[in-house]
Each structure stands twice: as structure tokens, then as C-alpha cells.
Design a protein around this motif. Structure first.
Motif, PDB file in Angstrom:
ATOM      1  N   SER A  53       0.827  -1.206   0.000  1.00  0.00           N
ATOM      2  CA  SER A  53       0.000   0.000   0.000  1.00  0.00           C
ATOM      3  C   SER A  53       0.865   1.261   0.000  1.00  0.00           C
ATOM      4  CB  SER A  53      -0.918   0.008   1.227  1.00  0.00           C
ATOM      5  OG  SER A  53      -1.819  -1.085   1.182  1.00  0.00           O
ATOM      6  N   ALA A  54       1.956   1.225   0.767  1.00  0.00           N
ATOM      7  CA  ALA A  54       2.876   2.370   0.789  1.00  0.00           C
ATOM      8  C   ALA A  54       3.495   2.578  -0.586  1.00  0.00           C
ATOM      9  CB  ALA A  54       3.968   2.143   1.837  1.00  0.00           C
ATOM     10  N   TYR A  55       3.805   1.482  -1.247  1.00  0.00           N
ATOM     11  CA  TYR A  55       4.407   1.600  -2.568  1.00  0.00           C
ATOM     12  C   TYR A  55       3.411   2.151  -3.591  1.00  0.00           C
ATOM     13  CZ  TYR A  55       7.287   0.639  -6.603  1.00  0.00           C
ATOM     14  OH  TYR A  55       8.038   0.798  -7.739  1.00  0.00           O
ATOM     15  N   LEU A  56       2.157   1.742  -3.485  1.00  0.00           N
ATOM     16  CA  LEU A  56       1.139   2.288  -4.382  1.00  0.00           C
ATOM     17  C   LEU A  56       0.970   3.790  -4.159  1.00  0.00           C
ATOM     18  CD1 LEU A  56      -1.697  -0.405  -4.482  1.00  0.00           C
ATOM     19  CD2 LEU A  56       0.099   0.038  -6.156  1.00  0.00           C
ATOM     20  N   ALA A  57       1.059   4.226  -2.921  1.00  0.00           N
ATOM     21  CA  ALA A  57       1.000   5.654  -2.631  1.00  0.00           C
ATOM     22  C   ALA A  57       2.181   6.372  -3.284  1.00  0.00           C
ATOM     23  CB  ALA A  57       1.004   5.888  -1.120  1.00  0.00           C
ATOM     24  N   LEU A  58       3.328   5.728  -3.267  1.00  0.00           N
ATOM     25  CA  LEU A  58       4.515   6.276  -3.910  1.00  0.00           C
ATOM     26  C   LEU A  58       4.322   6.361  -5.417  1.00  0.00           C
ATOM     27  CD1 LEU A  58       7.486   7.144  -3.930  1.00  0.00           C
ATOM     28  CD2 LEU A  58       8.116   4.734  -3.806  1.00  0.00           C
ATOM     29  N   LEU A  59       3.716   5.333  -5.996  1.00  0.00           N
ATOM     30  CA  LEU A  59       3.449   5.325  -7.433  1.00  0.00           C
ATOM     31  C   LEU A  59       2.551   6.491  -7.836  1.00  0.00           C
ATOM     32  CD1 LEU A  59       2.760   1.591  -8.382  1.00  0.00           C
ATOM     33  CD2 LEU A  59       4.717   2.959  -9.023  1.00  0.00           C
ATOM     34  N   GLU A  60       1.513   6.697  -7.080  1.00  0.00           N
ATOM     35  CA  GLU A  60       0.561   7.759  -7.400  1.00  0.00           C
ATOM     36  C   GLU A  60       1.203   9.141  -7.291  1.00  0.00           C
ATOM     37  OE1 GLU A  60      -2.630   7.103  -4.734  1.00  0.00           O
ATOM     38  OE2 GLU A  60      -3.323   5.270  -5.726  1.00  0.00           O
ATOM     39  N   GLN A  61       2.205   9.244  -6.436  1.00  0.00           N
ATOM     40  CA  GLN A  61       2.834  10.542  -6.203  1.00  0.00           C
ATOM     41  C   GLN A  61       3.975  10.824  -7.162  1.00  0.00           C
ATOM     42  OE1 GLN A  61       3.871  11.677  -2.088  1.00  0.00           O
ATOM     43  NE2 GLN A  61       5.925  12.066  -2.844  1.00  0.00           N
ATOM     44  N   ASN A  62       4.766   9.819  -7.487  1.00  0.00           N
ATOM     45  CA  ASN A  62       6.013  10.095  -8.202  1.00  0.00           C
ATOM     46  C   ASN A  62       6.405   8.926  -9.092  1.00  0.00           C
ATOM     47  OD1 ASN A  62       8.243  11.488  -8.950  1.00  0.00           O
ATOM     48  ND2 ASN A  62       9.338  11.315  -7.021  1.00  0.00           N
ATOM     49  N   THR A  63       5.573   8.562 -10.034  1.00  0.00           N
ATOM     50  CA  THR A  63       5.816   7.397 -10.886  1.00  0.00           C
ATOM     51  C   THR A  63       7.073   7.539 -11.717  1.00  0.00           C
ATOM     52  OG1 THR A  63       3.444   7.081 -11.052  1.00  0.00           O
ATOM     53  CG2 THR A  63       4.796   5.907 -12.636  1.00  0.00           C
ATOM     54  N   ASP A  64       7.314   8.708 -12.268  1.00  0.00           N
ATOM     55  CA  ASP A  64       8.416   8.893 -13.206  1.00  0.00           C
ATOM     56  C   ASP A  64       9.785   8.684 -12.566  1.00  0.00           C
ATOM     57  OD1 ASP A  64       6.578   9.458 -15.165  1.00  0.00           O
ATOM     58  OD2 ASP A  64       6.721  11.634 -14.908  1.00  0.00           O
ATOM     59  N   ALA A  65       9.879   8.886 -11.259  1.00  0.00           N
ATOM     60  CA  ALA A  65      11.172   8.775 -10.586  1.00  0.00           C
ATOM     61  C   ALA A  65      11.529   7.345 -10.208  1.00  0.00           C
ATOM     62  CB  ALA A  65      11.166   9.644  -9.325  1.00  0.00           C
ATOM     63  N   LEU A  66      10.602   6.418 -10.421  1.00  0.00           N
ATOM     64  CA  LEU A  66      10.824   5.053  -9.975  1.00  0.00           C
ATOM     65  C   LEU A  66      11.678   4.259 -10.949  1.00  0.00           C
ATOM     66  CD1 LEU A  66       7.259   4.279  -8.652  1.00  0.00           C
ATOM     67  CD2 LEU A  66       9.271   4.871  -7.340  1.00  0.00           C
ATOM     68  N   LYS A  67      12.377   3.281 -10.418  1.00  0.00           N
ATOM     69  CA  LYS A  67      13.231   2.399 -11.203  1.00  0.00           C
ATOM     70  C   LYS A  67      12.767   0.958 -11.022  1.00  0.00           C
ATOM     71  CE  LYS A  67      15.755   6.052 -11.993  1.00  0.00           C
ATOM     72  NZ  LYS A  67      15.664   6.755 -13.280  1.00  0.00           N
ATOM     73  N   ASP A  68      13.341   0.055 -11.817  1.00  0.00           N
ATOM     74  CA  ASP A  68      12.963  -1.353 -11.714  1.00  0.00           C
ATOM     75  C   ASP A  68      13.233  -1.900 -10.324  1.00  0.00           C
ATOM     76  OD1 ASP A  68      12.085  -1.377 -14.289  1.00  0.00           O
ATOM     77  OD2 ASP A  68      13.925  -2.223 -15.129  1.00  0.00           O
ATOM     78  N   LYS A  69      14.307  -1.413  -9.690  1.00  0.00           N
ATOM     79  CA  LYS A  69      14.642  -1.918  -8.349  1.00  0.00           C
ATOM     80  C   LYS A  69      13.549  -1.563  -7.346  1.00  0.00           C
ATOM     81  CE  LYS A  69      17.430   2.118  -7.059  1.00  0.00           C
ATOM     82  NZ  LYS A  69      16.507   2.611  -6.046  1.00  0.00           N
ATOM     83  N   ASP A  70      12.863  -0.447  -7.593  1.00  0.00           N
ATOM     84  CA  ASP A  70      11.759  -0.067  -6.709  1.00  0.00           C
ATOM     85  C   ASP A  70      10.577  -1.013  -6.894  1.00  0.00           C
ATOM     86  OD1 ASP A  70      13.107   2.246  -5.708  1.00  0.00           O
ATOM     87  OD2 ASP A  70      12.664   3.255  -7.584  1.00  0.00           O
TER      88      ASP A  70
END
Length: 255
Positions: A87-104
């Protein structure tokens, strides 16, 4: 003179706000450091509350909030809180998808892997409905946000499997249909189409819909390893097991 006074007052307010924000960051950093030295669930919960308070008070600080959500995901995983980590990761996705990497994304996959193990308990041979519901919710949330991720069709297929296990066939069909519609080149797209037909046939007894999908499968994938099964299912659509066996016996006698 009035303008200078207002300017100085505004400057003091800005400095005060910055100071308060920095103090919160320092408090978070101190608790993070303490938690690394001595893992503790209560201390972790206190840290999560600080993260949430910071997000609420400073929603425009995207970089810090993204970093905090990444840390929360990792910490919750270490504590065995798979659903909360997801759930925390989904919140992160909604906030800042472009900054994420495969490792995330690997953090999210770890959370789902943990949940999936809880769904199918090999020791008791039982299914945990809550773990299944959590898995489905996280899968659906990820697929909505990360439409371009190579992980998405895999998760949709896993989600359909879990949904089928708890007899939520409509959800299973929805996941499989999304694969065929949005990811037609996915390696398991033929299997997804077959499973849609089979679910309508064997589980829901919606034979007319199943017939259409079996025919579509044979037209699209005539050389697939499941083509023979599709032909057999289509030929025996709606028949009972006794009727199928009797038909097989008659065929053997005629041959």
C-alpha cells in the motif's frame, strides 16, 4: 517603510517555516537511525506516523515524500507487513511514478510474493481469503498506475489465479480480459484467452460466451499447445462428464 516592514515579516515567516520543516526532517532522520540500530515494531510505527504527518504538512516536497515512502515500503517488508508495504508503494506510485526504477518495483514484487505465500497454505491446504483479497487489491492498484511496466501483465495473470482460487470468477475474468486487450503480445496472452473461455465454461456455465472465446482462441492461436484442449472443450461444450465418457466410448467402438 511600511513595505520594508512587511518584507521583513514575510522573510521571518519563511525562515520560521523552513526551520520547522528542517526540525521535522531531523526528527525523522534520528528515528530512522535509531530503528536501523534497534529494529522495533513500535518505533517503526512512530516513524510511519512521522512520515504521514510530513506528507500532510508538506505535500509539495515531492522528493522527500517519495524517499520516505520508499523507506516505509522497505521497513514494512522487513517487519513482515506485506500488505502495508504494498500500500505504501502504491501511494509512492501515485505521487512520483516517473522517478521510480525497476529496483523499486522489486520491493512491490517482494510484498506480493509474501502475500501469495499466505494465500496458499501448503501445510494446511487452505486458502486465506484476507491474504487473497489483499493480493488482488494491490495487483489491481498497480495495474491501474503502471500500465507500461513489464511486470503488469505478470501480476494480472497472478491476480486472476488468486481470484479464481477464492471463486471470484468475475474478477479473474476481468484480469484476464485486460491482458488480452492491453497486452496482446504478452507471452501468456494465449493462455489468458483460453482460461477466460474455460472459466465461463467449467465454472460459470455460460456456454454461449465460452463458445465465442474458444473459437476466437482457435482462430488466433491454431498451433498453440492449448489448441487441442480448446477443440475438445468446444466439441463437448455443455455436456456432462458422463456424456463425454459415453461419447468417447462410442468413438472407440466405431473406430
Amino acid at each position: 517603510m511600511r513595505i520594508s516592514y512587511l518584507f521583513i515579516l514575510a522573510l521571518l515567516l519563511v525562515v520560521a517555516c523552513q526551520s520547522e520543516q528542517q526540525q521535522q526532517q531531523k526528527a525523522i532522520a534520528a528515528l530512522e537511525s535509531s530503528l536501523e540500530q534497534t529494529p522495533d515494531a513500535a518505533k517503526a510505527e512512530e516513524l510511519f506516523n512521522l512520515y504521514a504527518a510530513y506528507r500532510k504538512q508538506y505535500p509539495d516536497d515531492a522528493a522527500k515524500n517519495a524517499a520516505y515512502l520508499q523507506k516505509e515500503t522497505a521497513i514494512r517488508l522487513r517487519l513482515g507487513q506485506a500488505y502495508e508495504a504494498g500500500s505504501a508503494y502504491l501511494a509512492l506510485l501515485e505521487q512520483n511514478t516517473d522517478a521510480l526504477k525497476d529496483k523499486d518495483d522489486a520491493l512491490f514484487q517482494s510484498a506480493l510474493d509474501t502475500l501469495r505465500k499466505k494465500v496458499f497454505n501448503e501445510t494446511t491446504n487452505r486458502i486465506d481469503p484476507q491474504a487473497a483479497a489483499d493480493f488482488i487489491e494491490l495487483t489491481e492498484g498497480y495495474a491501474l498506475v503502471r500500465t507500461e511496466s513489464a511486470l503488469t501483465p505478470d501480476l494480472l495473470f497472478q491476480g486472476s489465479d488468486v481470484a479464481g482460487a477464492i471463486r471470484d470468477y468475475e474478477k479473474a475474468l476481468a484480469f484476464l480480459a485486460k491482458i488480452n486487450t492491453d497486452y496482446p503480445d504478452y507471452k501468456r496472452a494465449p493462455q489468458a484467452l483460453f482460461m477466460r473461455a474455460f472459466t465461463l465454461d467449467a465454472e460459470l456455465k455460460r456456454y454461449n460466451e465460452a463458445k465465442i472465446l474458444y473459437q476466437e482462441f482457435l482462430k488466433k492461436y491454431p498451433n498453440d499447445e492449448l489448441a487441442e484442449s480448446a477443440q475438445f472443450s468446444l466439441k463437448n461444450l455443455g455436456k456432462s462428464e458422463e456424456e463425454i465418457v459415453q461419447g468417447f466410448i462410442e468413438k472407440q467402438n466405431n473406430d
